[in-house]
Write a protein that holds these residues in place. Sequence first.
Motif, PDB file in Angstrom:
ATOM      1  N   LYS A 161      -1.064  16.843  17.740  1.00  0.00           N
ATOM      2  CA  LYS A 161      -2.032  17.608  16.960  1.00  0.00           C
ATOM      3  C   LYS A 161      -1.632  19.079  16.996  1.00  0.00           C
ATOM      4  N   TYR A 252      -6.092   8.785   9.788  1.00  0.00           N
ATOM      5  CA  TYR A 252      -6.536  10.139  10.116  1.00  0.00           C
ATOM      6  C   TYR A 252      -7.222  10.771   8.906  1.00  0.00           C
ATOM      7  N   LYS A 255      -8.078  14.604   8.144  1.00  0.00           N
ATOM      8  CA  LYS A 255      -7.052  15.446   8.757  1.00  0.00           C
ATOM      9  C   LYS A 255      -5.844  15.509   7.818  1.00  0.00           C
ATOM     10  N   GLU A 292      -2.426  19.353  10.054  1.00  0.00           N
ATOM     11  CA  GLU A 292      -3.162  19.366  11.321  1.00  0.00           C
ATOM     12  C   GLU A 292      -2.610  18.369  12.337  1.00  0.00           C
TER      13      GLU A 292
END
Length: 321
Positions: A161, A252, A255, A292
Amino acid sequence: MNLIIKTVSFTPNHADAVLDAWNHSMGFILPITPRLFKQNTTDERSFCPHSSFAAVENGEVVGAVIAKRWPGETFGYHPGGDVGWINFLFVKEGWRGKGIGSQLLKEAEDSLREQGCARIHLGRDVQHFFPGVPLELTESIDWFKGKGYQSGEVVFDMIQKVEECLTDLSIPQDQNFHFKRGQSGDEPALILFLQEAFPGRWEYEVRSLFERGGTARQFVLIWQGDRVRGFCRINRPEDAVIGSNVYWSELYKGKAVGGIGPLGVSSQVRKSGLGLKIVKKAMQELKEDGVEVWMIDWTTLETFYNKLGFEKWKQYLQMSK
């Protein structure tokens, strides 16, 4: 007792039914979008329609196998000359344990054999879904072993991340090498580099990317004067071609996901720390794009990527027959 059912050549008309069934029961492993499925199967040159089948019972698609083989002597490269791939094999819930998977696999194997394939890999094909069998699918691994497939090495995906990254992404100035994101017009220089340094799969995949609307902007390049000496592909799910390291982006949602790799450096300039530097540059570029989560797929270079803060994530067992 095994149930012998009708099999027909797999066509795009079967895709929706297969995808619905897959995502219902296997979406936690890899949720496949219609665009990704089409890209990796019927739109890919290596797709082998003569060796791909759908199992149909009373008009219902209950399973499918998709096979591939190298599409001729493209770019003078052929991976072993006699290799085929099982790209996808799936039987719908409620129909398993009836021999349908065995029937589909045998028909695909027999057809690939008739076309000159002496070895078959599970996954790791051009535009693959998986680089092997996911380790968590222990029953599938045992099933393939029972069909004569032998285990190879374990490969894995890695992840990090952006908000948790502690790596200094700055790259010291170097008078010999310059790290730049590719621009329109850089495509011929990249192809020339790949022809010389990495002829084969990577050259094929980059040419295919450009043919499908991708550009050199999807790469970070190492320049020495007017020559490319290294490359690293960077991927986003919305790119013209979905890169294998962002297949997981559906896991995800919410994101912004970016993928890094493959990457390669010319043999003449290796052991100069260029590999770490070009990955740093790739991380920089994706971060500036608003990414991200960084993802890397199909690697065994755990120590290398650990230096940049990546951690092992998904794992796969490579298997062949």
